[in-house]
Design a protein around this motif. Structure first.
Motif, PDB file in Angstrom:
ATOM      1  N   LEU A   1      -3.962   3.082   7.865  1.00  0.00           N
ATOM      2  CA  LEU A   1      -4.882   3.680   6.901  1.00  0.00           C
ATOM      3  C   LEU A   1      -4.093   4.607   5.984  1.00  0.00           C
ATOM      4  N   THR A   2      -4.093   4.297   4.677  1.00  0.00           N
ATOM      5  CA  THR A   2      -3.369   5.106   3.687  1.00  0.00           C
ATOM      6  C   THR A   2      -4.351   6.021   2.961  1.00  0.00           C
ATOM      7  N   ILE A   3      -4.023   7.303   2.918  1.00  0.00           N
ATOM      8  CA  ILE A   3      -4.858   8.291   2.235  1.00  0.00           C
ATOM      9  C   ILE A   3      -4.080   8.860   1.059  1.00  0.00           C
ATOM     10  N   GLU A   4      -4.687   8.798  -0.131  1.00  0.00           N
ATOM     11  CA  GLU A   4      -4.124   9.424  -1.322  1.00  0.00           C
ATOM     12  C   GLU A   4      -5.123  10.452  -1.832  1.00  0.00           C
ATOM     13  N   THR A   5      -4.622  11.459  -2.547  1.00  0.00           N
ATOM     14  CA  THR A   5      -5.500  12.435  -3.190  1.00  0.00           C
ATOM     15  C   THR A   5      -5.126  12.556  -4.653  1.00  0.00           C
ATOM     16  N   GLU A   6      -6.088  12.908  -5.455  1.00  0.00           N
ATOM     17  CA  GLU A   6      -5.836  13.183  -6.870  1.00  0.00           C
ATOM     18  C   GLU A   6      -6.334  14.588  -7.168  1.00  0.00           C
ATOM     19  N   PRO A   7      -5.441  15.546  -7.485  1.00  0.00           N
ATOM     20  CA  PRO A   7      -3.996  15.375  -7.606  1.00  0.00           C
ATOM     21  C   PRO A   7      -3.336  15.206  -6.246  1.00  0.00           C
ATOM     22  N   PRO A   8      -2.106  14.620  -6.225  1.00  0.00           N
ATOM     23  CA  PRO A   8      -1.413  14.426  -4.949  1.00  0.00           C
ATOM     24  C   PRO A   8      -0.938  15.761  -4.369  1.00  0.00           C
ATOM     25  N   GLY A   9      -0.515  15.697  -3.098  1.00  0.00           N
ATOM     26  CA  GLY A   9       0.057  16.878  -2.461  1.00  0.00           C
ATOM     27  C   GLY A   9      -0.896  17.650  -1.587  1.00  0.00           C
ATOM     28  N   ALA A  10      -2.164  17.210  -1.476  1.00  0.00           N
ATOM     29  CA  ALA A  10      -3.118  17.923  -0.627  1.00  0.00           C
ATOM     30  C   ALA A  10      -2.762  17.730   0.843  1.00  0.00           C
ATOM     31  N   ALA A  11      -3.161  18.692   1.675  1.00  0.00           N
ATOM     32  CA  ALA A  11      -2.957  18.575   3.121  1.00  0.00           C
ATOM     33  C   ALA A  11      -4.119  17.774   3.704  1.00  0.00           C
TER      34      ALA A  11
ATOM     35  N   SER B   1       1.049  15.939   4.253  1.00  0.00           N
ATOM     36  CA  SER B   1       0.883  15.941   2.798  1.00  0.00           C
ATOM     37  C   SER B   1       0.573  14.538   2.294  1.00  0.00           C
ATOM     38  N   ALA B   2      -0.441  14.436   1.422  1.00  0.00           N
ATOM     39  CA  ALA B   2      -0.815  13.148   0.822  1.00  0.00           C
ATOM     40  C   ALA B   2       0.102  12.866  -0.372  1.00  0.00           C
ATOM     41  N   PRO B   3       0.384  11.555  -0.618  1.00  0.00           N
ATOM     42  CA  PRO B   3      -0.117  10.380   0.078  1.00  0.00           C
ATOM     43  C   PRO B   3       0.550  10.189   1.443  1.00  0.00           C
TER      44      PRO B   3
ATOM     45  N   THR C   1     -10.104  15.591   6.929  1.00  0.00           N
ATOM     46  CA  THR C   1     -10.170  16.917   6.314  1.00  0.00           C
ATOM     47  C   THR C   1      -9.102  17.011   5.225  1.00  0.00           C
ATOM     48  N   VAL C   2      -9.495  17.531   4.038  1.00  0.00           N
ATOM     49  CA  VAL C   2      -8.571  17.656   2.900  1.00  0.00           C
ATOM     50  C   VAL C   2      -8.624  19.091   2.402  1.00  0.00           C
ATOM     51  N   SER C   3      -7.447  19.706   2.208  1.00  0.00           N
ATOM     52  CA  SER C   3      -7.388  21.072   1.667  1.00  0.00           C
ATOM     53  C   SER C   3      -6.221  21.176   0.702  1.00  0.00           C
ATOM     54  N   MET C   4      -6.407  22.020  -0.329  1.00  0.00           N
ATOM     55  CA  MET C   4      -5.373  22.181  -1.356  1.00  0.00           C
ATOM     56  C   MET C   4      -5.639  23.469  -2.114  1.00  0.00           C
ATOM     57  N   ASP C   5      -4.576  24.189  -2.438  1.00  0.00           N
ATOM     58  CA  ASP C   5      -4.722  25.438  -3.187  1.00  0.00           C
ATOM     59  C   ASP C   5      -5.411  25.166  -4.522  1.00  0.00           C
ATOM     60  N   GLY C   6      -6.405  25.968  -4.831  1.00  0.00           N
ATOM     61  CA  GLY C   6      -7.113  25.818  -6.091  1.00  0.00           C
ATOM     62  C   GLY C   6      -8.253  24.822  -6.028  1.00  0.00           C
ATOM     63  N   TYR C   7      -8.492  24.203  -4.856  1.00  0.00           N
ATOM     64  CA  TYR C   7      -9.553  23.205  -4.723  1.00  0.00           C
ATOM     65  C   TYR C   7     -10.401  23.541  -3.498  1.00  0.00           C
ATOM     66  N   LEU C   8     -11.649  23.100  -3.543  1.00  0.00           N
ATOM     67  CA  LEU C   8     -12.538  23.305  -2.415  1.00  0.00           C
ATOM     68  C   LEU C   8     -12.135  22.397  -1.261  1.00  0.00           C
ATOM     69  N   ALA C   9     -12.095  22.958  -0.042  1.00  0.00           N
ATOM     70  CA  ALA C   9     -11.805  22.143   1.133  1.00  0.00           C
ATOM     71  C   ALA C   9     -12.951  21.154   1.338  1.00  0.00           C
ATOM     72  N   MET C  10     -12.625  19.967   1.848  1.00  0.00           N
ATOM     73  CA  MET C  10     -13.650  18.960   2.060  1.00  0.00           C
ATOM     74  C   MET C  10     -13.424  18.249   3.383  1.00  0.00           C
TER      75      MET C  10
ATOM     76  N   LEU D   1      -9.025  10.108  -2.345  1.00  0.00           N
ATOM     77  CA  LEU D   1      -9.973  11.210  -2.318  1.00  0.00           C
ATOM     78  C   LEU D   1      -9.711  12.141  -3.491  1.00  0.00           C
ATOM     79  N   GLN D   2     -10.766  12.629  -4.090  1.00  0.00           N
ATOM     80  CA  GLN D   2     -10.640  13.536  -5.236  1.00  0.00           C
ATOM     81  C   GLN D   2     -11.347  14.847  -4.905  1.00  0.00           C
ATOM     82  N   PRO D   3     -10.607  15.829  -4.376  1.00  0.00           N
ATOM     83  CA  PRO D   3     -11.240  17.121  -4.083  1.00  0.00           C
ATOM     84  C   PRO D   3     -11.699  17.813  -5.362  1.00  0.00           C
TER      85      PRO D   3
END
Length: 715
Positions: A247-257, A267-269, A283-292, A308-310
């Protein structure tokens, strides 16, 4: 030409086709694409037919244009005839027409309608590599098998489908039915007939006829025995143990935990290996974005890659905070800093505790604490308490602001200089006519600073201080007149002409002379075009010592604009300016050498080209963007430098990125010649028409000619 892939596309989608071709060939997948690979002098139809027949796959750039193209339909028919796999690269949400649906009825598309094209090009390359490698293996395998005429016919539908990347669909035309095996005399051999013994006697091997009733009994028995098997519901094969997958997880922007099932964050991806089928918590978390947090059902039917787009975290600040005073005109600061925008507006004010101060002659100083949070009003009102009747400001009342402006000028902190100058200007013009010579002198200095130092007045600032500027203009403050006239000229107002004429004729101001000259030259602000009058004012400004006007005068003599053409006179004016380092004069002298104007025509071309190169390089160093275009031409044609179109494009692009119309025109020409290579090397998918239109709108004559020839509107 040996190739792997045939690219089919509408000419209106050429930029996408070029990008696809570049991406595939970067991955060592050789392409055939028209018109690049069409050989002059040979039949176009024959070349298309041979190219498709020699390909291992076809990529169709599918859009509304290709959906209507007869040429696309013919190419698909040829591909179907030779059983060529087709990759549908969809760039628009369009419903297939009935003709194309016959060939492109696959259940999925390679969807490239969203997101950056480069992302889809990578997936397309992977899918085609898989397809081509599989095709080559099958061809190699079939070369060692029994010839088709001796092989056992395959069961219908037994061909194995090629596995691809998610979203990619490779459709091939259906296989024709296998031929029935023929015996040597040409008659058809029924599949149920027993073979005769080799070398045996037919009279001995002839069998006794079996009665019909025996056959009927056997058939009935077989039918009864098969009923339980027919009625029994087939059961799916049972796989022992848990089923697993990646299972591959990517985030936009990249680099989320990202964390799966409360494991360690990564770190994603990121690709999670051997994930069991079932429900998981992500669970996705990133500075400047709401945790989800999200429940994820992974059962093999889901795509193996999830993006995923936090949601960005709301900024903990107020975008704009406006502070007003009663009476108006107070000097207002927030935490000791001046407002960033007029009138008295502070931007990006952080949450927390702040201090507002206000001071105005004749009123008690005001100081107020302010807690800023999401509930804070964006418009603050301060009531000042009067201590005595408000006097006209005296030099001493603005002395602190004058010293502050001078301090920022010495430190060359132009942003703070600009803000402090606006505050001082407002103080000097709010209460009426300045009461002293010192005030007028201060107003002259601060207005000249706003006109020539630091950032220019924005449209918003001009609107906020328009009445103050008019007040200063009517006090005969020269910089205020020029600022006011400049804004009026943008609106093509005849009032701008009146102000410029007054300052040029009465005050002998060279800047106003140049502006007045352009108004005559172009027929602006209610004046009819009059290049002779325009040239007169350019010449007066040059004689008053303005070097920019001297460059224009020299150019007018070179072109015969507003005066008789005299190339040698133009060169005599431009050479001293160029030698003094005037940027555009350097460019013009370089052009004179390149074109062999005036006395330069007596020099050898090699000498002229070297001189042109030297002057263009000096002009670039002096900051003239036009020179980038002219030096690029030297590289493109190989005069004075080795021929190198790539270096030419690099120079053009520097001018294009700085909005130079000459460089835009040269870059448009380069796109027409080297479009695919520019996309591949410089990673740009620009259209020549875009830059021809911009250059034409800026009055570049060859660009205007191109637009007229190609029926393209540019204004």
């Amino acid at each position: 030409m040996a190739h792997d892939v045939f690219i089919s596309y509408s000419t209106k989608n050429k930029s996408v086709a070029d990008a696809v071709c570049a991406a595939l060939e970067n991955a060592a997948i050789q392409c055939w694409v028209a018109p690049r690979d069409v050989q002059p002098g040979l039949s176009f139809a024959g070349q298309i037919t041979r190219a498709i027949r020699m390909s291992k796959a076809m990529v169709l750039i599918f859009s509304s244009d290709s959906n209507r193209s007869e040429q696309i339909l013919r190419e698909l028919e040829l591909a179907a005839h030779v059983r060529l796999p087709i990759v549908n690269f969809r760039i628009e949400e369009v419903t297939l027409n009935d003709d194309l649906r016959y060939y492109l009825s696959a259940p999925h598309w390679f969807d490239a309608t969203t997101g950056p094209l480069e992302k889809h090009l990578g997936q397309l390359t992977i899918a085609l590599k898989t397809l081509i490698e599989t095709s080559e293996k099958e061809m190699g395998k079939s070369a060692g098998e029994t010839p088709p005429s001796l092989a056992k016919p395959k069961a219908e539908g037994s061909e194995k489908l090629i596995e691809q990347e998610p979203g990619a669909t490779i459709a091939g035309p259906p296989s024709p039915p296998e031929k029935i095996a023929e015996i040597s005399d040409g008659s058809v051999a029924p599949s149920w007939e027993a073979e005769a013994p080799i070398g045996g006697d037919n009279s001995i091997s002839r069998r006794k006829r079996i009665p019909l009733w025996v056959w009927l009994v056997c058939a009935a028995t077989l039918l009864l025995c098969s009923i339980p098997f027919i009625l029994k519901k087939p059961s799916s094969s049972v796989v022992k143990g848990p089923r697993l997958g990646d299972l591959t997880i990517e985030t936009e922007p990249p680099g989320a935990a990202v964390t799966l099932d409360k494991g360690l964050p990564t770190s994603a991806p990121h690709t999670f290996r051997n994930v069991t089928f079932g429900t998981h918590r992500l669970t996705v978390s990133m500075d400047g974005y709401l945790a989800m947090e999200q429940d994820l059902r992974f059962d093999g039917a889901n795509p193996p890659k999830i993006v995923l787009q936090p949601k960005p975290r709301p900024p903990e600040e107020i975008g704009k905070l406006s502070v007003r005073s009663n009476p108006p005109g107070a000097l207002i600061r927030l935490d000791g800093a001046l407002p960033q925008e007029p009138p008295n507006t502070f931007i990006n004010v952080k949450f927390g505790k702040h201090k507002i101060t206000a001071s105005l002659d004749g009123y008690n100083p005001k100081e107020q604490d302010l807690i800023v949070d999401r509930s804070t009003a964006t418009d603050i009102f301060l009531q000042l308490d009067q201590t005595k009747p408000r006097p006209t400001p005296t030099p001493d009342s603005v002395k602190a602001l004058i010293n502050e402006v001078k301090g920022y000028e010495t430190a060359q902190d132009w942003l703070k200089y600009h803000r402090a100058s606006l505050s001082l200007f407002q103080r000097l013009t709010t209460s009426g006519e300045p009461a002293s010579t010192e005030h007028k002198e201060a107003l002259q200095v601060v207005m000249e600073g706003l006109r020539t130092k630091g950032p220019a007045l924005s449209n918003e600032e001009f609107r906020a201080y328009k009445e103050n500027i008019k007040f200063a203009a009517h006090l005969d403050i020269m910089p205020a007149i020029l600022i006011l006239a400049g804004q009026l000229r943008i609106k093509n107002s005849p009032e701008a002409f009146n102000w410029y004429y007054y300052v040029a004729e009465i005050k002998h101001n060279p800047d106003a002379m140049i502006k007045l000259a352009w108004i005559y030259f172009r027929g602006e602000c209610g004046q009819h075009p009059d290049k002779e009058r325009g040239f007169k004012w350019f010449k007066l400004a040059y004689e008053a010592g303005n070097t920019a006007a001297g460059t224009i005068v020299g150019d007018c003599y070179l072109r015969g604009a507003g005066t008789a053409k005299d190339e040698d006179t133009g060169i005599r004016i431009l050479l001293p300016l160029a030698n003094a380092g005037v940027a555009h004069a350097l460019t013009l002298v370089g052009q004179c050498y390149y074109d062999g104007l005036g006395s330069f025509a007596n020099l050898r071309q090699e000498e002229r080209d070297q001189k042109a190169k030297t002057y263009f390089e000096q002009a670039i160093a002096a900051g003239d963007w036009v020179a980038y275009g002219h030096l690029g031409v030297l590289y493109e044609v190989g005069r004075g430098v080795p021929e190198d179109w790539k270096q030419a494009v690099k120079l053009y692009l520097q001018g294009v990125d700085n909005k130079d119309p000459i460089c835009m025109y040269y870059y448009a020409r380069a796109i027409e010649k080297h479009g695919a290579e520019i996309t591949k090397i410089f990673k740009r998918r620009d259209k020549a028409e875009t830059y021809y239109k911009q250059a034409a709108a800026a009055s570049v004559t060859p660009a205007k000619d191109w637009c007229v020839e190609h029926n393209v509107k540019f204004q």
